[in-house]
Write an enzyme that holds these catalytic residues in place. Structure first.
Site, PDB file in Angstrom:
ATOM      1  N   SER A   1      -9.730   1.728   2.330  1.00  0.00           N
ATOM      2  CA  SER A   1      -8.628   2.601   1.888  1.00  0.00           C
ATOM      3  C   SER A   1      -7.791   1.137   1.252  1.00  0.00           C
ATOM      4  O   SER A   1      -7.448   2.607  -0.222  1.00  0.00           O
ATOM      5  CB  SER A   1      -8.003   3.666   2.161  1.00  0.00           C
ATOM      6  OG  SER A   1      -7.364   3.278   3.789  1.00  0.00           O
TER       7      SER A   1
ATOM      8  N   LYS B   1       0.722  -1.122  -0.309  1.00  0.00           N
ATOM      9  CA  LYS B   1       0.113   0.204   0.039  1.00  0.00           C
ATOM     10  C   LYS B   1       0.797   1.304  -0.192  1.00  0.00           C
ATOM     11  O   LYS B   1       1.906   1.104   0.795  1.00  0.00           O
ATOM     12  CB  LYS B   1      -0.871   0.151   1.211  1.00  0.00           C
ATOM     13  CG  LYS B   1      -2.050   1.089   1.187  1.00  0.00           C
ATOM     14  CD  LYS B   1      -2.647   0.994   2.746  1.00  0.00           C
ATOM     15  CE  LYS B   1      -3.796   1.763   2.292  1.00  0.00           C
ATOM     16  NZ  LYS B   1      -5.391   1.987   3.701  1.00  0.00           N
TER      17      LYS B   1
ATOM     18  N   SER C   1     -10.076  -0.701   7.309  1.00  0.00           N
ATOM     19  CA  SER C   1      -9.554  -0.554   5.908  1.00  0.00           C
ATOM     20  C   SER C   1      -8.314  -1.278   5.114  1.00  0.00           C
ATOM     21  O   SER C   1      -8.459  -1.477   4.006  1.00  0.00           O
ATOM     22  CB  SER C   1      -8.598   0.707   5.576  1.00  0.00           C
ATOM     23  OG  SER C   1      -9.254   1.707   5.362  1.00  0.00           O
TER      24      SER C   1
END
Ligand code: GLN
Length: 493
Positions: free
Chosen positions: A153, A78, A177
């Protein structure tokens, strides 16, 4: 089976038996990325050259018999985890050109274990959101249906794993997330106990809630990745000095006699769609047949979790994001005639144009909640509610070992469905926020499909440092069902 479709544990077996090489595996994943990325848009940066070099190094280590625990395994990261010399953007224009001068602790650990990073994954800007629509660069599409969001997210992480564009990924979870996008994309995701994994080098959103965790194709892989990233780090004052068990050893499948709590407040939550209820009920039957017992529990302050989280998280964000002022690093608005006449103008235009709408909304909300005269009514009150939520879990874990719940009230929604109504988007986090407020671990494992064929995840939560029990329960479930083996086909649409 195609190489890019391998799980981490399958790939490790083939690599160690020298039936495949790390170079072959990495090339297969990079080819897969070139084919599928135009359909999914999961990556912000693909690091093909460094990946090929790392794969070669892994092959040499394997040949010398010195392979680390993840030697040759292609992973996606990420884009809010610092990678030395490689762009780390947080999906924000503000950090578009930021190349960190150091690696996050989790990256040091993955590199030392011989993992091969293939790229940095898309996300909601600064991890604020539940759909990846808040990325400053592009939305990521759900590999199961490109008209739907992948969740957020960590939407890029979930989508890349689901579409076989990496063997596993790291995400971060401040209010859901990791678990929510895992649920929406049909992969496994675990948010560890607060303090289990070092946050050093994780770009901060809400420091008292943030935690890094694995997102993988199955539960065994989640255990393998969690082994690799867990542990005390003196550079993160919130990391906990507690021994890390071998999580793969916990996967016995035996859950006889464990007590699974069902919270009445979750059952009474409005707006849960029928396919989610059905999948959760069927999952309960699977656990029952494996010898688990169900107990009724109560988490009486559930109703206040969304409000408490959406005060605490923005408050911490407003403070953490104050550092993006256009001076030390990151984006600076160029001066136009008549603007940027002084330092204050420069701050103002940098922050106005560098941040997206949701990030600015959070900064405003958070600044307000912390401001003199309102602090007691908002931030302090929310912190008190947080303590009550922690107590709810403590009491619940006196009578049960694990709590079973939905991850999200609905499967992946369509693009634009919630963008005009931020409150609606916030409310969809109802089942995931509490684990962050309390600091307990939570996991999402695929448990079914909606009528439209969209994946649904099941959430398991445990007491502090009970990751091993969660993983074993999820493993037991996975072994008796076939949901984790179903494949998204982004090329179908
Ligand atoms: N959806 C939540 C939010 O927007 C959680 C995000 C996260 O866990 N990073 O804040």
């Amino acid at each position: 089976m195609k190489l890019h479709e391998l799980t981490i544990h399958e790939a490790l077996r083939l690599l160690n038996k020298k039936e495949i090489s790390a170079a072959e595996l990495t090339n297969a994943v990079l080819d897969r990325i070139s084919q599928v990325e135009p359909l999914v848009d999961a990556y912000i940066t693909v690091t093909a050259d460094t990946a090929r070099k790392a794969a070669e190094a892994a092959d040499q280590a394997i040949r010398r018999g010195e392979a680390g625990a993840l030697a040759g395994i292609p992973l996606g990261i990420k884009d809010l985890i610092c990678t030395r010399g490689i762009p780390t953007t947080c999906a924000s224009r503000m950090l578009e050109d930021f190349r960190p001068p150091y690696d996050a602790t989790v990256m040091e650990k993955l590199n030392a274990a011989g993992a091969v990073m293939v790229g940095k994954l898309n996300m909601d800007e600064f991890a604020m959101g539940s759909s990846t629509e808040n990325s400053g660069f592009k939305p990521t599409r759900n590999p199961w249906d490109p008209s739907r969001v992948p969740g957020g997210s960590s939407g890029g992480s979930a989508a890349s794993v689901a579409a076989d564009m990496c063997l596993g990924a790291l995400g971060s979870d401040t209010g859901g997330s990791i678990r929510q996008p895992a649920s929406h994309c049909g992969v496994v995701g675990i948010k560890p106990t607060y303090g289990r994994v070092s946050r050093y080098g994780l770009v901060a959103f809400a420091s008292s809630l943030d935690q890094i965790g694995p997102m993988t194709k199955d539960v065994t892989d989640a255990a393998i990745l969690l082994n690799a990233i867990s542990g005390y780090d003196p550079r993160d004052s919130t990391s906990v000095d507690q021994p890390v068990p071998d999580y793969t050893k916990a996967l016995t499948r035996d859950i006889r006699g464990i007590k699974i709590g069902i919270a009445k407040e979750y059952q009474e939550t409005a707006g849960i769609c029928e396919s989610v209820c059905r999948a959760v009920e069927q999952a309960m039957a699977v656990f029952r047949s494996a010898g688990a017992e169900f107990v009724d529990i109560s988490l009486p302050h559930t109703d206040y979790a969304v409000a408490a989280y959406y005060l605490i998280a923005p408050a911490e964000a407003s403070s953490n994001l104050a550092r993006y002022d256009g001076v030390k690093y990151g984006f600076r608005a160029t001066s136009e005639p008549g603007r940027n006449r002084n330092l204050f103008d420069m701050y103002k235009s940098t922050r106005s144009s560098g941040f997206g709408a949701e990030v600015k909304r959070r900064i405003l909300l958070g600044t307000y909640a912390l401001s003199a005269g309102y602090y007691d009514a908002y931030y302090k009150k929310a912190s008190q509610v947080r303590t009550l939520i922690k107590h709810d879990f403590k009491t619940a874990f006196d009578t049960c070992d694990i709590i079973l719940a939905p991850v999200a009230p609905t499967p992946a929604f369509a693009f634009g469905e919630n963008t005009d109504d931020p409150l609606q988007m916030y409310l969809s986090d109802i089942f995931t926020l509490s684990a962050n407020l309390a600091g307990i671990p939570g996991l999402s494992v695929p448990c079914g499909f909606s009528d439209e064929g969209l994946p649904i995840g099941l959430q398991l939560m445990g007491s502090y440092f009970e990751e091993a029990s969660l993983l074993n329960a999820a493993y037991c479930f996975e072994q008796q069902t076939d949901y984790s083996n179903q494949k998204a086909n982004p090329a179908k649409h």
